[in-house]
Write a protein that holds these residues in place. Structure first.
Motif, short mmCIF file in Angstrom:
data_model
loop_
_atom_site.label_atom_id
_atom_site.label_comp_id
_atom_site.label_asym_id
_atom_site.label_seq_id
_atom_site.Cartn_x
_atom_site.Cartn_y
_atom_site.Cartn_z
N GLY A 16 0.81 -1.23 -0.39
CA GLY A 16 -0.15 0.12 0.20
C GLY A 16 0.59 1.08 0.39
N GLY A 17 2.18 1.54 -1.10
CA GLY A 17 2.25 3.03 -1.20
C GLY A 17 2.32 3.82 -1.64
N ILE A 18 3.15 4.15 -2.37
CA ILE A 18 2.16 5.31 -3.10
C ILE A 18 1.58 4.64 -4.86
N GLY A 19 1.96 3.31 -5.45
CA GLY A 19 1.71 2.36 -6.46
C GLY A 19 0.69 2.26 -6.34
N GLY A 20 0.89 1.44 -4.95
CA GLY A 20 -0.23 -0.63 -4.57
C GLY A 20 -1.82 1.09 -4.21
N LEU A 21 -1.64 1.65 -4.01
CA LEU A 21 -3.12 3.02 -3.86
C LEU A 21 -3.45 3.32 -5.17
N ALA A 165 3.15 -4.50 -5.76
CA ALA A 165 3.10 -3.25 -5.65
C ALA A 165 3.97 -3.32 -4.25
N ASP A 166 5.45 -4.24 -3.94
CA ASP A 166 5.53 -4.27 -2.35
C ASP A 166 7.56 -3.62 -2.79
N GLY A 167 7.34 -2.73 -3.54
CA GLY A 167 8.87 -2.12 -3.58
C GLY A 167 9.97 -2.56 -3.79
N SER A 170 10.82 -6.14 -2.71
CA SER A 170 9.13 -6.83 -3.33
C SER A 170 9.46 -8.42 -3.20
N ARG A 171 8.89 -9.46 -2.68
CA ARG A 171 8.66 -10.94 -2.36
C ARG A 171 7.78 -11.67 -3.66
N ILE A 172 7.52 -10.74 -4.51
CA ILE A 172 6.15 -10.73 -5.34
C ILE A 172 7.20 -10.89 -6.52
N TYR A 190 21.65 11.14 2.53
CA TYR A 190 21.82 11.54 4.22
C TYR A 190 20.30 12.52 4.24
N ARG A 191 18.91 11.79 4.64
CA ARG A 191 18.35 12.86 4.74
C ARG A 191 17.67 12.98 6.15
N ALA A 192 17.04 14.30 5.60
CA ALA A 192 16.80 15.16 7.15
C ALA A 192 15.65 16.36 6.57
N LEU A 294 3.32 -7.00 -11.59
CA LEU A 294 4.02 -6.32 -10.71
C LEU A 294 3.78 -5.04 -11.17
N LEU A 295 4.29 -3.95 -10.13
CA LEU A 295 4.08 -2.58 -10.49
C LEU A 295 4.89 -1.82 -9.48
N GLY A 296 5.48 -0.28 -9.84
CA GLY A 296 6.17 0.27 -9.04
C GLY A 296 7.63 -0.24 -8.93
N ASP A 297 8.14 0.23 -8.26
CA ASP A 297 9.95 -0.02 -7.74
C ASP A 297 9.67 -1.60 -8.20
N VAL A 303 17.55 4.63 -9.50
CA VAL A 303 17.94 5.75 -8.55
C VAL A 303 16.72 6.62 -8.81
N GLN A 304 17.15 7.67 -7.10
CA GLN A 304 16.16 9.34 -7.32
C GLN A 304 16.95 10.04 -7.98
N TYR A 305 17.54 9.91 -8.88
CA TYR A 305 18.70 11.12 -9.35
C TYR A 305 17.19 12.03 -10.03
N ILE A 306 16.18 11.13 -10.81
CA ILE A 306 15.30 12.17 -12.08
C ILE A 306 14.40 11.89 -10.95
N ALA A 307 13.99 11.96 -10.04
CA ALA A 307 13.53 12.20 -8.97
C ALA A 307 11.81 11.31 -9.68
N GLN A 308 11.66 10.58 -10.62
CA GLN A 308 10.99 10.05 -10.82
C GLN A 308 10.07 8.56 -10.54
N GLY A 309 10.52 8.43 -9.55
CA GLY A 309 9.86 6.61 -9.77
C GLY A 309 8.50 6.30 -9.08
N ALA A 310 8.00 7.42 -8.47
CA ALA A 310 6.91 6.85 -7.66
C ALA A 310 5.80 7.48 -9.28
N ALA A 311 6.56 8.50 -9.70
CA ALA A 311 5.70 9.16 -10.87
C ALA A 311 6.24 7.88 -12.00
N MET A 312 6.39 6.93 -12.08
CA MET A 312 6.17 6.35 -12.91
C MET A 312 5.42 4.84 -12.01
C1 LIG Z 1 15.81 9.17 -1.28
C2 LIG Z 1 15.05 9.57 -2.66
C3 LIG Z 1 14.46 10.13 -2.89
C4 LIG Z 1 12.91 10.17 -3.91
N1 LIG Z 1 12.95 11.32 -4.14
C5 LIG Z 1 11.51 11.45 -5.71
C6 LIG Z 1 10.65 11.98 -6.02
O1 LIG Z 1 11.15 13.53 -5.29
N2 LIG Z 1 9.81 12.10 -6.91
C7 LIG Z 1 9.36 10.35 -7.19
O2 LIG Z 1 8.76 10.42 -8.41
N3 LIG Z 1 10.29 9.29 -6.39
C8 LIG Z 1 11.08 9.61 -5.78
N4 LIG Z 1 11.83 8.47 -5.55
C9 LIG Z 1 10.99 7.07 -5.75
C10 LIG Z 1 9.93 6.40 -5.56
O3 LIG Z 1 9.99 7.00 -3.37
C11 LIG Z 1 9.20 5.58 -5.25
O4 LIG Z 1 9.74 4.70 -6.97
C12 LIG Z 1 8.13 4.91 -5.24
O5 LIG Z 1 7.65 5.41 -3.74
C13 LIG Z 1 7.56 3.63 -5.28
O6 LIG Z 1 6.37 3.56 -4.53
P1 LIG Z 1 6.48 1.81 -5.04
O7 LIG Z 1 4.94 1.68 -4.57
O8 LIG Z 1 5.89 0.94 -6.26
O9 LIG Z 1 7.38 1.85 -3.49
P2 LIG Z 1 7.04 1.68 -2.07
O10 LIG Z 1 6.42 2.92 -1.63
O11 LIG Z 1 7.90 0.70 -2.11
O12 LIG Z 1 5.74 0.82 -1.39
C14 LIG Z 1 5.96 -1.04 -1.44
C15 LIG Z 1 5.08 -1.26 0.41
O13 LIG Z 1 4.47 -2.32 0.15
C16 LIG Z 1 4.83 -3.07 1.57
N5 LIG Z 1 5.09 -4.01 1.15
C17 LIG Z 1 6.44 -4.04 0.97
N6 LIG Z 1 6.82 -5.76 0.81
C18 LIG Z 1 5.42 -6.23 0.77
C19 LIG Z 1 4.68 -7.57 1.64
N7 LIG Z 1 5.45 -8.87 1.01
N8 LIG Z 1 3.18 -8.03 1.80
C20 LIG Z 1 2.94 -6.66 1.58
N9 LIG Z 1 3.14 -5.25 1.44
C21 LIG Z 1 3.98 -4.92 0.91
C22 LIG Z 1 5.71 -1.77 2.04
O14 LIG Z 1 5.44 -2.02 3.43
C23 LIG Z 1 5.08 -0.03 1.24
O15 LIG Z 1 4.10 -0.22 2.29
C24 LIG Z 1 12.56 8.56 -4.49
C25 LIG Z 1 13.39 7.51 -4.25
C26 LIG Z 1 14.09 7.42 -2.68
C27 LIG Z 1 14.93 6.28 -2.26
#
Ligand SMILES: Cc1cc2nc3c(=O)[nH]c(=O)nc-3n(C[C@H](O)[C@H](O)[C@H](O)COP(=O)(O)OP(=O)(O)OC[C@H]3O[C@@H](n4cnc5c(N)ncnc54)[C@H](O)[C@@H]3O)c2cc1C
Length: 431
Positions: A16-21, A165-167, A170-172, A190-192, A294-297, A303-312
């Motif tokens: 339930g990250g940005i991609g899953g929701l 969409a488990d990041g 990913s286990r899947i 390093y983030r703050a 699969l979806l998202g990460d 790598v985050q350099y293009i700030a597009q992971g969540a966008a994708m």
């Molecule tokens: C430092 C940094 C800066 C970034 N900056 C940007 C930015 O500015 N703009 C941008 O677009 N992107 C940015 N990104 C990339 C972005 O954060 C990710 O690409 C995005 O969050 C991916 O979303 P997701 O839903 O695929 O995965 P995630 O956000 O990782 O969500 C995965 C979810 O799955 C859950 N999960 C994991 N395993 C399981 C399981 N087995 N069963 C059930 N649930 C599970 C996790 O708890 C989590 O909630 C950045 C990344 C980093 C590291």
């Protein structure tokens, strides 16, 4: 099958990250029933700042949460790249009206929790989305019609399809592709969060400031109504052993010792940093098997350099729901089509992110060459180069005009009570 949904067994979304929701919401808006299983005890997001480029905002608009997010985000005036050593400007991309006209949206910087929270709220309101926490999916089996899913608590769930969409870990993916864990790239961030009251006035800019330099870069920008500044310092570490964890300001600042005073000043403002090891994977030509995809990460970590992971991940969500809608719920066919549509674009972003590693972290003569390449570039030259990335793909732009949009973003937002929404989703598809 409930009267209003198109599928008897739910589609399960693992994570339930940005991609899953976003995926759950997009599927529900096409009248597919969805169950989101999140491993954590509550839905939330790690980290603070998120850059939300126009293509990401276009997805959020399509899903009906864009206005909320834009209200909370800072819509920036410009993107600014500085040379960390000389302290001089290298390139400026104005993000005003011309930019917004060209890409259909501004460029925002937001708190992650605001973007995730808006999607979560919309999912909670949607009658076709069920959300479960403490539900870690560890494996699946599938036959022709059903995917059987096992959680770490030993529960078994039956689904019509499974979206991983488990990041990044990913286990899947582990089961589907079996290509091990993602690989550290030899860099950490390093983030703050720094309270705005600690940030000197002359450094409080209404846009992200990026300083680049040999083997490191630093970005900071305001979030949450200017109450805080998100600071991220990326440092190449080579092959050295590094772990996620807390880091002192001294550790974070070490790689910036010879830099200009402003970036060093910004780094000195945080009492403590969180260190994250940066990981990625090379693009792959397949991330689907039958009723599982699969979806998202999980599909294309970068790598985050293009700030597009969540966008994708957001674009994936709309693409997947569009294909499932077009195939009238035939998952195997729809998931293949979805990955065909998404692989080249997401791989291009993965590859482009890595190329920025060389551009941002250039030293010696390479750094001077970089600065000379950017010097004098006009806004429209920048826009032309960014058009492939910032222009929302057709399936995002056409989401509103989908003939199956009953229960879609606008409907759900306008129907304040549940009876009205249930009534709306019971109507035959027509809009
Ligand atoms: C430092 C940094 C800066 C970034 N900056 C940007 C930015 O500015 N703009 C941008 O677009 N992107 C940015 N990104 C990339 C972005 O954060 C990710 O690409 C995005 O969050 C991916 O979303 P997701 O839903 O695929 O995965 P995630 O956000 O990782 O969500 C995965 C979810 O799955 C859950 N999960 C994991 N395993 C399981 C399981 N087995 N069963 C059930 N649930 C599970 C996790 O708890 C989590 O909630 C950045 C990344 C980093 C590291």
């Amino acid at each position: 099958m409930t009267k209003m949904s198109r599928n008897e067994l739910p589609i399960i979304v693992s994570g339930g990250g940005i991609g899953g929701l976003a995926c759950a919401l997009a599927l529900a808006q096409k009248r597919f029933r969805v169950l989101v299983c999140e491993q954590a005890p509550r839905f939330g997001q790690v980290g603070a700042g998120l850059q939300v480029a126009p293509n990401a905002l276009s997805v959020l608009d399509a899903l009906g949460v864009g206005a909320d997010i834009k209200r909370q985000a800072l819509l920036i005036e410009q993107m600014l790249m500085m040379d960390g050593i000389s302290g001089e400007s290298v390139g400026v991309i104005p993000c005003g009206s011309e930019f917004q006209q060209r890409f259909g949206n501004p460029y925002g910087v937001a708190h992650r929790a605001d973007v995730h929270g808006a999607l979560l709220e919309a999912c909670e309101r949607h009658p076709l989305v069920e959300l479960r926490t403490d539900s870690k999916i560890i494996r699946y089996e599938q036959d022709g019609n059903v995917v059987t899913i096992t959680t770490d608590a030993g529960a078994t769930l039956r689904a019509s399809a499974l979206v991983g969409a488990d990041g990044v870990h990913s286990r899947i993916r582990q089961q589907l592709i079996g290509d091990g864990d993602s690989v550290p790239i030899g860099a950490v961030i390093y983030r703050a969060l720094v309270p705005a009251s600690h940030m000197p006035r002359e450094l409080q800019h209404p846009y992200p400031t990026l300083w680049t330099g040999p083997d490191a870069h630093l970005i900071y920008y305001p979030v949450r109504d200017w109450s805080q500044f998100n600071v991220g310092a990326t440092v190449r570490t080579g092959d050295g052993e590094m772990r996620d964890g807390e880091a002192s300001p001294e550790e974070a600042a070490a790689a910036f010792a010879d830099w200009a005073p402003e970036p060093r000043r910004v780094l000195s403002l945080a009492p403590v940093f969180q260190r994250y090891v940066l990981r990625q994977r090379a693009p792959i030509p397949n991330w689907t098997a039958g009723r599982v995809t699969l979806l998202g990460d999980a599909a294309h970590p970068m790598v985050q350099y293009i700030a597009q992971g969540a966008a994708m991940a957001l674009e994936d969500a709309i693409s997947l729901a569009t294909e499932l809608d077009a195939a009238d719920g035939a998952c195997g066919q729809a998931f293949q089509r979805y990955q065909d549509v998404r692989i080249v674009r997401s791989a291009r972003v993965q590859i482009s992110s890595l190329m920025l590693d060389r551009i941002y972290h250039a030293g010696g003569v390479e750094r001077l060459v970089r600065n000379s390449v950017f010097a004098g570039r006009t806004p429209s030259e920048y826009y032309d180069r960014l058009a492939w990335l910032f222009t929302a793909p057709a399936y995002v732009r056409q989401w509103h005009s989908s003939p199956d949009c009953v229960g879609g973003a606008d409907d759900m937002h306008m129907s304040a009570n549940r009876e009205e929404r249930d009534e709306a989703t019971r109507q035959p598809p027509a809009c």
